[in-house]
Write an enzyme that holds these catalytic residues in place. Structure first.
Site, PDB file in Angstrom:
ATOM      1  N   GLY A 235      33.994  15.625  34.320  1.00 33.75           N
ATOM      2  CA  GLY A 235      35.436  15.551  34.116  1.00 33.75           C
ATOM      3  C   GLY A 235      36.086  16.917  34.071  1.00 33.75           C
ATOM      4  N   ASP A 236      35.469  17.918  34.710  1.00 30.16           N
ATOM      5  CA  ASP A 236      36.099  19.247  34.684  1.00 30.16           C
ATOM      6  C   ASP A 236      35.522  20.101  35.824  1.00 30.16           C
ATOM      7  OD1 ASP A 236      37.475  21.627  33.571  1.00 30.16           O
ATOM      8  OD2 ASP A 236      37.783  20.278  31.886  1.00 30.16           O
ATOM      9  N   ASP A 237      35.568  21.436  35.649  1.00 30.25           N
ATOM     10  CA  ASP A 237      35.054  22.299  36.706  1.00 30.25           C
ATOM     11  C   ASP A 237      33.585  21.960  36.970  1.00 30.25           C
ATOM     12  OD1 ASP A 237      37.485  23.597  36.819  1.00 30.25           O
ATOM     13  OD2 ASP A 237      36.872  25.192  35.447  1.00 30.25           O
TER      14      ASP A 237
END
Ligand SMILES: *[C@@H]1O[C@H](CO)[C@@H](O)[C@H](O)[C@H]1NC(C)=O
Ligand SMILES: *[C@@H]1O[C@H](CO)[C@@H](O)[C@H](O)[C@H]1NC(C)=O
Ligand SMILES: *[C@@H]1O[C@H](CO)[C@@H](O)[C@H](O)[C@H]1NC(C)=O
Ligand SMILES: *[C@@H]1O[C@H](CO)[C@@H](O)[C@H](O)[C@H]1NC(C)=O
Ligand SMILES: *[C@@H]1O[C@H](CO)[C@@H](O)[C@H](O)[C@H]1NC(C)=O
Ligand SMILES: *[C@@H]1O[C@H](CO)[C@@H](O)[C@H](O)[C@H]1NC(C)=O
Ligand SMILES: *[C@@H]1O[C@H](CO)[C@@H](O)[C@H](O)[C@H]1NC(C)=O
Ligand SMILES: *[C@@H]1O[C@H](CO)[C@@H](O)[C@H](O)[C@H]1NC(C)=O
Ligand SMILES: *[C@@H]1O[C@H](CO)[C@@H](O)[C@H](O)[C@H]1NC(C)=O
Ligand SMILES: *[C@@H]1O[C@H](CO)[C@@H](O)[C@H](O)[C@H]1NC(C)=O
Length: 320
Positions: A235-237
């Site tokens: 859910g991110d980089d």
């Protein structure tokens, strides 16, 4: 003769009970280390108690010119681990390391990253460390509880980074699976000549709370770091290069969701100079990711203190 037989069978069953008693107590043991030559094999506890002390002991006994084997199906990790200063060691993980759910403990006891106020569950480092997971060795951060606790807050204090590779040279991490990371999955910091290949990362929330800030990996103060054949769902980089990262090579990555390759953020600390130099990303497939790659910088207008929402200055993402 009957009573004699009876007596004999009673004696035998008594003896058996006696033996079983000892076998039983022998079976319920906490984590132990078996050393043979320069190879340390860690046997997991049979009562789900903390295996970290035995693992630390194995690194102490076999962490220089040795081998460490983690071949049991499940190791419970209930406390922080610092295994730095290793030299010429082969680590073999074919089981799962499962991080504990005492969030109170982890929030108060994480080791310091000494950057952006972040904390660490396991820090590993040294020269010529070969960590092999054979495509099955798994780090399970038990992250769902963290996603629920953070409830979408990005830099919720005290969420530990699962694995920090620090102060390392000429080392390889291969064939390892990372699932349900507590926070960022990995960091490479103060290291040179590191290869991370055939790595699977998947932090997926099973409810409506997002798996927020579960970055695949972040690099800091590191040179010549290669990421080959990564699969990242999060859910991110997916792969992020931060302060003073140079000569970074990313090849053959597949991202599912997440934010792709992030260059940055940099310039987050007021008055501190940071650079990112010579990054190559090739053959990257981003499936339903928000970006394939992007640059994150700060505008220089102070807004508060890192790492939380009210950060030093405004984020200005530039999409590539
Ligand atoms: C890990 O242990 C080494 C050696 O004791 C120490 O220098 C280092 O600061 C520790 N790292 C962390 C993050 O606690
Ligand atoms: C959780 O950790 C805290 C802080 O270390 C400790 O006081 C508490 O006893 C632990 N809880 C359990 C259930 O082990
Ligand atoms: C830094 O982390 C600590 C504990 O993890 C937390 O109490 C504190 O609020 C954090 N500081 C900032 C500026 O976020
Ligand atoms: C790296 O080594 C330095 C110097 O020995 C030490 O101060 C630092 O804590 C180490 N970093 C980590 C993350 O262990
Ligand atoms: C890694 O090993 C190579 C070959 O031995 C050596 O040339 C290089 O200096 C080493 N890198 C580091 C950072 O120690
Ligand atoms: C790439 O990594 C995956 C694990 O994520 C592994 O199954 C696959 O065999 C690797 N591919 C190659 C070419 O090594
Ligand atoms: C990631 O994990 C989720 C939940 O376990 C699963 O549904 C999904 O297929 C996994 N993604 C990949 C690419 O393996
Ligand atoms: C989600 O994961 C948590 C923690 O592993 C588990 O307790 C819960 O039952 C799971 N919920 C669903 C809907 O699968
Ligand atoms: C840039 O990094 C690549 C590895 O990605 C390396 O082969 C190349 O030599 C580096 N270029 C310079 C000018 O250092
Ligand atoms: C990054 O490297 C530069 C140049 O070596 C140095 O001036 C700066 O202090 C470093 N940044 C940080 C945050 O340490």
């Amino acid at each position: 003769m009957v009573p004699n037989c009876y007596m004999a069978s009673r004696t035998i069953s008594g003896l058996l009970g006696f033996l079983l008693y000892f076998i039983y107590f022998d079976l319920v043991f906490s984590g132990t280390v078996q050393k043979e030559g320069s190879t340390c094999t860690v046997r997991a506890s049979t009562d789900a108690s903390d295996d970290a002390p035995a693992i630390l002991q194995a690194f102490e006994m076999c962490g220089t010119d040795g081998a460490i084997q983690l071949h049991d199906p499940l190791y419970h990790i209930e406390s922080v681990m610092n295994t730095t200063g290793l030299s010429n060691v082969q680590i073999d993980l074919t089981g799962t390391m499962l991080w504990g759910t005492n969030l109170t403990y982890w929030r108060s006891s994480g080791l310091p990253l000494d950057y952006l106020n972040a904390t660490i569950a396991w820090v590993i480092g040294g020269d010529q460390v070969q960590f092999e997971g054979h495509g099955v060795g798994t780090f399970d951060g038990n992250g769902q509880l963290w996603y629920i606790l953070a409830n979408g807050v990005s830099n919720f204090p005290g969420r530990p980074i699962n694995l920090v590779i620090a102060n390392s040279t000429n080392s390889t991490y291969s064939g390892i699976r990372f699932v349900q990371s507590q926070y960022w999955t990995m960091v490479v910091k103060n290291s040179q000549d590191i290869l991370l290949e055939n790595i699977y990362v998947n932090s997926t929330s099973n409810s409506s709370v997002p798996a927020r800030n579960t970055d695949g990996v972040n690099t800091f103060f590191s040179d010549k770091i290669t990421f080959k054949n990564w699969t990242v769902t999060n859910g991110d980089d997916c792969i992020a290069l931060k302060a003073n990262s140079s000569n970074i090579l990313i090849q053959d990555a597949v991202f599912h969701g997440g934010l792709g390759v992030a260059i940055g953020s940099i310039g987050q600390l007021n008055g501190v100079f940071e650079f990112i130099q010579n990054v190559t990303a090739e053959r990257v497939l981003a499936i339903k990711s928000r970006y394939a790659g992007y640059v994150k910088t700060w505008t220089g207008v102070q807004q508060g203190f890192p790492p939380n929402g009210e950060s030093v200055s405004l984020l200005a993402p530039i999409e590539l």
